[in-house]
Scaffold this active site. Structure first.
Site, mmCIF file in Angstrom:
data_model
loop_
_atom_site.group_PDB
_atom_site.id
_atom_site.type_symbol
_atom_site.label_atom_id
_atom_site.label_comp_id
_atom_site.label_asym_id
_atom_site.label_seq_id
_atom_site.Cartn_x
_atom_site.Cartn_y
_atom_site.Cartn_z
ATOM 1 N N LYS A 281 45.646 30.032 21.413
ATOM 2 C CA LYS A 281 45.127 28.777 21.978
ATOM 3 C C LYS A 281 44.881 29.023 23.461
ATOM 4 O O LYS A 281 45.796 29.389 24.208
ATOM 5 C CB LYS A 281 46.133 27.644 21.784
ATOM 6 C CG LYS A 281 45.544 26.273 22.041
ATOM 7 C CD LYS A 281 44.534 25.869 20.969
ATOM 8 C CE LYS A 281 45.078 24.842 20.005
ATOM 9 N NZ LYS A 281 44.203 24.681 18.820
ATOM 10 N N THR B 84 47.227 28.096 15.905
ATOM 11 C CA THR B 84 47.041 27.966 17.356
ATOM 12 C C THR B 84 47.536 26.604 17.822
ATOM 13 O O THR B 84 47.962 26.443 18.965
ATOM 14 C CB THR B 84 45.563 28.174 17.766
ATOM 15 O OG1 THR B 84 44.762 27.118 17.257
ATOM 16 C CG2 THR B 84 45.036 29.511 17.279
ATOM 17 N N ASP B 85 47.497 25.644 16.934
ATOM 18 C CA ASP B 85 48.016 24.315 17.272
ATOM 19 C C ASP B 85 49.520 24.383 17.592
ATOM 20 O O ASP B 85 50.004 23.688 18.489
ATOM 21 C CB ASP B 85 47.754 23.361 16.097
ATOM 22 C CG ASP B 85 48.048 21.920 16.464
ATOM 23 O OD1 ASP B 85 47.363 21.391 17.357
ATOM 24 O OD2 ASP B 85 48.992 21.338 15.897
ATOM 25 N N PHE C 77 28.466 47.585 60.066
ATOM 26 C CA PHE C 77 28.013 48.330 58.885
ATOM 27 C C PHE C 77 26.785 49.132 59.287
ATOM 28 O O PHE C 77 25.717 48.580 59.541
ATOM 29 C CB PHE C 77 27.679 47.393 57.716
ATOM 30 C CG PHE C 77 27.318 48.127 56.461
ATOM 31 C CD1 PHE C 77 28.272 48.875 55.766
ATOM 32 C CD2 PHE C 77 26.014 48.101 55.962
ATOM 33 C CE1 PHE C 77 27.938 49.577 54.612
ATOM 34 C CE2 PHE C 77 25.678 48.794 54.800
ATOM 35 C CZ PHE C 77 26.642 49.532 54.129
ATOM 36 N N ARG D 185 29.008 41.881 63.010
ATOM 37 C CA ARG D 185 28.538 40.953 61.973
ATOM 38 C C ARG D 185 29.706 40.104 61.477
ATOM 39 O O ARG D 185 30.871 40.393 61.775
ATOM 40 C CB ARG D 185 27.905 41.717 60.803
ATOM 41 C CG ARG D 185 28.887 42.563 60.042
ATOM 42 C CD ARG D 185 28.303 43.179 58.762
ATOM 43 N NE ARG D 185 29.358 43.878 58.030
ATOM 44 C CZ ARG D 185 29.230 44.399 56.823
ATOM 45 N NH1 ARG D 185 28.076 44.328 56.189
ATOM 46 N NH2 ARG D 185 30.247 44.997 56.233
ATOM 47 N N GLN E 258 34.183 47.985 51.738
ATOM 48 C CA GLN E 258 34.950 48.956 50.956
ATOM 49 C C GLN E 258 36.201 49.387 51.730
ATOM 50 O O GLN E 258 37.299 49.498 51.155
ATOM 51 C CB GLN E 258 34.078 50.188 50.653
ATOM 52 C CG GLN E 258 32.954 49.957 49.638
ATOM 53 C CD GLN E 258 31.646 49.467 50.240
ATOM 54 O OE1 GLN E 258 31.626 48.794 51.279
ATOM 55 N NE2 GLN E 258 30.542 49.791 49.576
ATOM 56 N N ASN F 207 30.704 40.288 48.855
ATOM 57 C CA ASN F 207 30.341 40.299 50.275
ATOM 58 C C ASN F 207 29.477 39.062 50.523
ATOM 59 O O ASN F 207 28.301 39.034 50.164
ATOM 60 C CB ASN F 207 29.576 41.589 50.590
ATOM 61 C CG ASN F 207 29.419 41.811 52.081
ATOM 62 O OD1 ASN F 207 29.755 40.942 52.876
ATOM 63 N ND2 ASN F 207 28.893 42.959 52.449
ATOM 64 N N HIS G 154 27.314 37.293 52.366
ATOM 65 C CA HIS G 154 26.457 37.631 53.503
ATOM 66 C C HIS G 154 26.155 36.409 54.373
ATOM 67 O O HIS G 154 25.909 35.316 53.858
ATOM 68 C CB HIS G 154 25.141 38.229 53.008
ATOM 69 C CG HIS G 154 25.316 39.417 52.120
ATOM 70 N ND1 HIS G 154 25.903 40.590 52.543
ATOM 71 C CD2 HIS G 154 24.993 39.612 50.822
ATOM 72 C CE1 HIS G 154 25.925 41.462 51.538
ATOM 73 N NE2 HIS G 154 25.387 40.893 50.477
HETATM 74 O O1 LIG Z 1 30.341 46.365 53.779
HETATM 75 C C1 LIG Z 1 29.262 46.597 53.208
HETATM 76 N N1 LIG Z 1 29.229 47.495 52.199
HETATM 77 C C2 LIG Z 1 28.081 47.794 51.527
HETATM 78 O O2 LIG Z 1 28.085 48.639 50.593
HETATM 79 C C3 LIG Z 1 26.906 47.124 51.922
HETATM 80 N N2 LIG Z 1 25.608 47.164 51.483
HETATM 81 C C4 LIG Z 1 24.908 46.264 52.219
HETATM 82 O O3 LIG Z 1 23.675 46.026 52.056
HETATM 83 N N3 LIG Z 1 25.710 45.679 53.142
HETATM 84 C C5 LIG Z 1 26.969 46.183 52.964
HETATM 85 N N4 LIG Z 1 28.144 45.936 53.600
#
Ligand SMILES: O=c1[nH]c(=O)c2[nH]c(=O)[nH]c2[nH]1
Length: 283
Positions: A12, A57-58, A153, A170, A209, A235, A237
């Site tokens: 459930k 499941t009940d 980046f 950024r 990463q 990410n 953006h």
């Molecule tokens: O921290 C980031 N990793 C990425 O792999 C990536 N790729 C991207 O277009 N911007 C970013 N920023």
């Protein structure tokens, strides 16, 4: 050629459980979403419809609510263990129980008044085998974090489709989805969350990463009882708006918060001597 039944389980899903613990006028609230999945010797019902081994499941649903009354609800991990152990020990045909829990936070605003704390969900995935072996994975989802600087980046490869500018300052924003496998200390949720947040705040980032690895590494460094952590970090953006048509400079002040698409950075950080997982799990 023969056609055979492959892996299967049943249960459930999404039993929504709200437990009020009354201590006079002062109440304590727990709010869970509990999913039960059992597996074992369940071929007969699939092959012939013989339900002799199929606990309804009940009944699983009823057990969740009855256990909340009989045993109370402490942490999601403990409640999951209680349920999992019950099903494998009372149903001989059940070899494995997986209890998946989500816990929703409520902030106290009075002795018996609460405001939903909506900024993250605590999760737990508890696996119990009939042999007695257990695996406890705790997690967090929907925890949104942002650094408005200390993120760069650049240095990435370019091809004929690359338009992205190199960024030396950024916004770095993400929604943390993480789960970590315990060898002990199954109730250290708050402490692990603090490690994740602190690592995000204090890591000067050259990529999401790198931040992911720093967050995972911090959790393992701070908590001996965690063997492995998996993270999935979107990410989120933020695009600097071009205000030049209005004769305005925009020195990193006005952004469009992008919705989709988003980068999705996923990874596992583990101890090289971690005991193997009992069963596979997903974030
Ligand atoms: O921290 C980031 N990793 C990425 O792999 C990536 N790729 C991207 O277009 N911007 C970013 N920023």
């Amino acid at each position: 050629m023969a056609i055979v039944l492959g892996p299967n389980r049943y249960g459930k899903a999404e039993n929504r459980l709200v437990r009020v613990t009354r201590d006079g006028d002062r109440h304590v609230l727990t709010d869970l979403n509990v999913s039960v999945a059992l597996s074992g010797d369940l071929a007969a019902t699939h092959l012939t419809g013989d339900n002799a081994g199929v606990l309804p499941t009940d009944t699983m649903k009823n057990t969740v609510y009855a256990f909340a009354r009989e045993h109370g609800v402490t942490t999601p991990e403990e409640f999951g263990l209680l349920l999992g152990r019950h099903f494998v020990s009372t149903q001989p045909q059940v070899a494995h129980a997986r209890i998946r829990l989500e816990s929703f936070g409520w902030e106290r605003i009075g002795p018996h008044s609460f405001r939903r704390a909506g900024d993250f969900v605590r999760t737990a995935t508890v696996d119990v085998a009939a042999s007695g072996e257990v695996q406890v994975v705790s997690g967090i989802s929907d925890l949104t974090l942002m650094n408005t600087t200390d993120s760069e980046f650049h240095g990435f490869p370019r091809d004929r489709y690359t338009t992205l500018s190199e960024a030396t300052d950024r916004i770095l924003a993400t929604v943390v989805n993480a789960s970590w496998r315990h060898t002990s200390d199954i109730s250290a949720f708050e402490e692990v969350k603090n490690s994740l947040v602190n690592a995000f705040v204090t890591t000067y980032s050259y990529s999401l990463q790198q931040t992911l690895y720093a967050m995972g590494k911090r959790v393992l460094a701070d908590h001996d009882g965690v063997a492995e952590i998996r993270l999935a970090l979107p990410n989120k953006h933020h695009y600097l708006v071009d205000l030049s048509p209005f004769d305005l400079e925009n020195p990193g002040e006005v952004f469009i918060a992008g919705d989709r698409p988003y980068g999705l950075i996923e990874g596992t950080v583990t101890r090289d001597d971690a005991p193997p997982a009992l069963v596979e799990w997903y974030l």
